[in-house]
Design a protein around this motif. Sequence first.
Motif, PDB file in Angstrom:
ATOM      1  N   VAL A   1     -50.342  14.782  36.584  1.00  0.00           N
ATOM      2  CA  VAL A   1     -51.866  14.611  36.228  1.00  0.00           C
ATOM      3  C   VAL A   1     -51.260  13.565  35.312  1.00  0.00           C
ATOM      4  CG1 VAL A   1     -52.700  17.062  36.530  1.00  0.00           C
ATOM      5  CG2 VAL A   1     -51.067  15.782  34.000  1.00  0.00           C
ATOM      6  N   ILE A   2     -52.356  12.344  34.823  1.00  0.00           N
ATOM      7  CA  ILE A   2     -52.169  11.255  34.129  1.00  0.00           C
ATOM      8  C   ILE A   2     -52.553  11.492  32.688  1.00  0.00           C
ATOM      9  CG2 ILE A   2     -53.569  10.085  35.161  1.00  0.00           C
ATOM     10  CD1 ILE A   2     -51.855   7.540  35.292  1.00  0.00           C
ATOM     11  N   THR A   3     -52.112  10.740  31.185  1.00  0.00           N
ATOM     12  CA  THR A   3     -52.301  10.394  31.020  1.00  0.00           C
ATOM     13  C   THR A   3     -52.436   9.037  29.594  1.00  0.00           C
ATOM     14  OG1 THR A   3     -49.971  11.153  29.419  1.00  0.00           O
ATOM     15  CG2 THR A   3     -52.044  12.569  29.631  1.00  0.00           C
ATOM     16  N   GLY A   4     -52.809   8.587  28.833  1.00  0.00           N
ATOM     17  CA  GLY A   4     -52.094   8.002  28.110  1.00  0.00           C
ATOM     18  C   GLY A   4     -51.010   7.589  27.474  1.00  0.00           C
ATOM     19  N   ALA A   5     -50.421   6.893  26.995  1.00  0.00           N
ATOM     20  CA  ALA A   5     -49.483   6.945  27.018  1.00  0.00           C
ATOM     21  C   ALA A   5     -49.249   6.731  26.092  1.00  0.00           C
ATOM     22  CB  ALA A   5     -48.574   5.327  27.546  1.00  0.00           C
ATOM     23  N   HIS A   6     -50.022   6.529  25.131  1.00  0.00           N
ATOM     24  CA  HIS A   6     -50.032   6.493  22.803  1.00  0.00           C
ATOM     25  C   HIS A   6     -49.037   4.890  22.739  1.00  0.00           C
ATOM     26  CE1 HIS A   6     -53.129   9.916  23.318  1.00  0.00           C
ATOM     27  NE2 HIS A   6     -52.693  10.211  24.701  1.00  0.00           N
ATOM     28  N   ASP A   7     -48.198   5.772  22.031  1.00  0.00           N
ATOM     29  CA  ASP A   7     -47.093   4.957  21.119  1.00  0.00           C
ATOM     30  C   ASP A   7     -46.160   4.750  22.039  1.00  0.00           C
ATOM     31  OD1 ASP A   7     -48.833   4.982  18.796  1.00  0.00           O
ATOM     32  OD2 ASP A   7     -47.497   6.230  16.925  1.00  0.00           O
ATOM     33  N   LEU A   8     -46.066   4.458  23.050  1.00  0.00           N
ATOM     34  CA  LEU A   8     -45.229   4.623  24.100  1.00  0.00           C
ATOM     35  C   LEU A   8     -44.919   3.063  24.609  1.00  0.00           C
ATOM     36  CD1 LEU A   8     -44.956   7.490  26.369  1.00  0.00           C
ATOM     37  CD2 LEU A   8     -42.391   6.164  24.409  1.00  0.00           C
ATOM     38  N   PRO A   9     -44.366   1.426  24.870  1.00  0.00           N
ATOM     39  CA  PRO A   9     -44.732   0.590  25.281  1.00  0.00           C
ATOM     40  C   PRO A   9     -45.496   0.413  26.770  1.00  0.00           C
ATOM     41  CG  PRO A   9     -42.404   0.642  25.495  1.00  0.00           C
ATOM     42  CD  PRO A   9     -43.301   1.770  25.060  1.00  0.00           C
ATOM     43  N   ASN A  10     -45.851   1.521  27.232  1.00  0.00           N
ATOM     44  CA  ASN A  10     -46.510   1.625  28.620  1.00  0.00           C
ATOM     45  C   ASN A  10     -48.118   1.894  28.924  1.00  0.00           C
ATOM     46  OD1 ASN A  10     -43.734   3.166  28.275  1.00  0.00           O
ATOM     47  ND2 ASN A  10     -43.878   1.654  29.913  1.00  0.00           N
ATOM     48  N   ARG A  11     -48.352   1.786  30.096  1.00  0.00           N
ATOM     49  CA  ARG A  11     -50.167   2.083  30.271  1.00  0.00           C
ATOM     50  C   ARG A  11     -50.382   3.122  30.280  1.00  0.00           C
ATOM     51  NH1 ARG A  11     -51.987  -1.059  34.824  1.00  0.00           N
ATOM     52  NH2 ARG A  11     -53.508   0.755  35.098  1.00  0.00           N
ATOM     53  N   HIS A  12     -49.529   4.349  30.900  1.00  0.00           N
ATOM     54  CA  HIS A  12     -50.078   5.838  30.389  1.00  0.00           C
ATOM     55  C   HIS A  12     -48.332   6.555  31.127  1.00  0.00           C
ATOM     56  CE1 HIS A  12     -53.689   4.697  32.471  1.00  0.00           C
ATOM     57  NE2 HIS A  12     -53.152   3.525  33.188  1.00  0.00           N
ATOM     58  N   VAL A  13     -48.380   8.114  31.367  1.00  0.00           N
ATOM     59  CA  VAL A  13     -47.374   9.001  31.262  1.00  0.00           C
ATOM     60  C   VAL A  13     -47.625   9.701  32.331  1.00  0.00           C
ATOM     61  CG1 VAL A  13     -46.458  10.507  30.495  1.00  0.00           C
ATOM     62  CG2 VAL A  13     -46.599   8.436  29.414  1.00  0.00           C
ATOM     63  N   ILE A  14     -47.325   9.978  33.545  1.00  0.00           N
ATOM     64  CA  ILE A  14     -47.447  10.970  34.640  1.00  0.00           C
ATOM     65  C   ILE A  14     -46.240  11.934  34.598  1.00  0.00           C
ATOM     66  CG2 ILE A  14     -47.965  11.089  37.203  1.00  0.00           C
ATOM     67  CD1 ILE A  14     -48.485   8.603  37.686  1.00  0.00           C
ATOM     68  N   HIS A  15     -47.029  13.138  34.471  1.00  0.00           N
ATOM     69  CA  HIS A  15     -45.665  14.202  33.618  1.00  0.00           C
ATOM     70  C   HIS A  15     -45.964  15.326  35.375  1.00  0.00           C
ATOM     71  CE1 HIS A  15     -47.402  13.172  29.417  1.00  0.00           C
ATOM     72  NE2 HIS A  15     -48.626  13.169  30.263  1.00  0.00           N
ATOM     73  N   CYS A  16     -44.436  15.244  36.027  1.00  0.00           N
ATOM     74  CA  CYS A  16     -44.804  16.412  36.410  1.00  0.00           C
ATOM     75  C   CYS A  16     -43.776  17.753  36.446  1.00  0.00           C
ATOM     76  CB  CYS A  16     -43.643  15.126  37.493  1.00  0.00           C
ATOM     77  SG  CYS A  16     -44.829  13.630  38.517  1.00  0.00           S
ATOM     78  N   LEU A  17     -44.550  18.658  36.727  1.00  0.00           N
ATOM     79  CA  LEU A  17     -43.522  20.096  36.377  1.00  0.00           C
ATOM     80  C   LEU A  17     -43.025  20.508  37.691  1.00  0.00           C
ATOM     81  CD1 LEU A  17     -42.672  22.845  35.200  1.00  0.00           C
ATOM     82  CD2 LEU A  17     -44.792  23.664  35.993  1.00  0.00           C
ATOM     83  N   GLY A  18     -41.266  19.793  38.103  1.00  0.00           N
ATOM     84  CA  GLY A  18     -40.329  19.934  38.684  1.00  0.00           C
ATOM     85  C   GLY A  18     -39.909  22.004  38.568  1.00  0.00           C
ATOM     86  N   PRO A  19     -39.608  21.985  39.550  1.00  0.00           N
ATOM     87  CA  PRO A  19     -39.304  22.983  40.261  1.00  0.00           C
ATOM     88  C   PRO A  19     -37.620  23.728  39.579  1.00  0.00           C
ATOM     89  CG  PRO A  19     -38.364  22.006  42.039  1.00  0.00           C
ATOM     90  CD  PRO A  19     -39.391  20.814  41.555  1.00  0.00           C
ATOM     91  N   VAL A  20     -37.971  25.199  38.760  1.00  0.00           N
ATOM     92  CA  VAL A  20     -36.562  25.905  38.815  1.00  0.00           C
ATOM     93  C   VAL A  20     -36.131  25.464  39.344  1.00  0.00           C
ATOM     94  CG1 VAL A  20     -36.072  27.585  36.505  1.00  0.00           C
ATOM     95  CG2 VAL A  20     -38.232  26.137  36.227  1.00  0.00           C
ATOM     96  N   TYR A  21     -34.605  25.421  40.231  1.00  0.00           N
ATOM     97  CA  TYR A  21     -33.759  25.805  40.566  1.00  0.00           C
ATOM     98  C   TYR A  21     -33.860  27.210  40.559  1.00  0.00           C
ATOM     99  CZ  TYR A  21     -30.337  25.273  44.223  1.00  0.00           C
ATOM    100  OH  TYR A  21     -29.524  25.073  45.436  1.00  0.00           O
ATOM    101  N   GLY A  22     -33.432  27.514  42.262  1.00  0.00           N
ATOM    102  CA  GLY A  22     -33.641  29.171  42.832  1.00  0.00           C
ATOM    103  C   GLY A  22     -34.422  30.259  41.337  1.00  0.00           C
ATOM    104  N   ALA A  23     -35.483  28.966  41.468  1.00  0.00           N
ATOM    105  CA  ALA A  23     -36.959  30.335  40.923  1.00  0.00           C
ATOM    106  C   ALA A  23     -38.295  29.720  41.632  1.00  0.00           C
ATOM    107  CB  ALA A  23     -36.403  30.591  39.036  1.00  0.00           C
ATOM    108  N   ASN A  24     -38.061  28.924  42.061  1.00  0.00           N
ATOM    109  CA  ASN A  24     -39.396  28.452  42.047  1.00  0.00           C
ATOM    110  C   ASN A  24     -39.395  27.318  43.708  1.00  0.00           C
ATOM    111  OD1 ASN A  24     -39.884  26.704  38.990  1.00  0.00           O
ATOM    112  ND2 ASN A  24     -41.316  28.401  39.622  1.00  0.00           N
ATOM    113  N   GLU A  25     -40.043  28.131  45.009  1.00  0.00           N
ATOM    114  CA  GLU A  25     -39.749  28.328  45.770  1.00  0.00           C
ATOM    115  C   GLU A  25     -40.330  27.944  46.834  1.00  0.00           C
ATOM    116  OE1 GLU A  25     -36.134  27.577  47.329  1.00  0.00           O
ATOM    117  OE2 GLU A  25     -35.265  28.398  45.612  1.00  0.00           O
TER     118      GLU A  25
END
Length: 175
Positions: free
Chosen positions: A63-87
């Motif tokens: 999902v995408i949001t604004g970057a707020h006080d970061l020096p960028n335009r956006h932040v894309i948030h990714c939920l990666g898998p927990v190794y050995g748990a999410n398959e």
Amino acid sequence: MTDRIECLQGDIARQPDIDTVVNAANSQLQSGGGVAGALHRAAGPGLAEECRAQAPIRPGEAVITGAHDLPNRHVIHCLGPVYGANEPADELLAACYRNALELAERHGIRSIAFPALSTGAFGYPPAEAARIALSTVLTTLPRCPGIELVRFVLFDATSRDLHQRTLATLVGGRA
């Protein structure tokens, strides 16, 4: 194609020449340790507030949001898998990179910086994660002509070197 990909050691929260940085998020999109903590601290409280409305997300999603006080335009948030748990972990990790790039393309983003998703607290073996990340970027970038630069911002020199060797191997070069 490889002229659009670079690997360097650095701080993902300090990439002022990049349009969008990618957060190694948790399912609630809140501050935590590692990348999520660094980005939330640098972005300020507005990021957590904007994230609340988009949570929760599932492994592989972006999902995408604004970057707020970061020096960028956006932040894309990714939920990666927990190794050995999410398959299947490999497919979920690849989906993170693919979904982030496709989201960036839809939003007119020209440059994006990724951390090594899922390799910290989520326990993904670094070499396998680098192979999945880079091969996914290489196969997805042709469908994202607006993205001019993909930067992997790695925490240490060992991770940077691993990503550079992996990239060279994937494109048929020598490490």
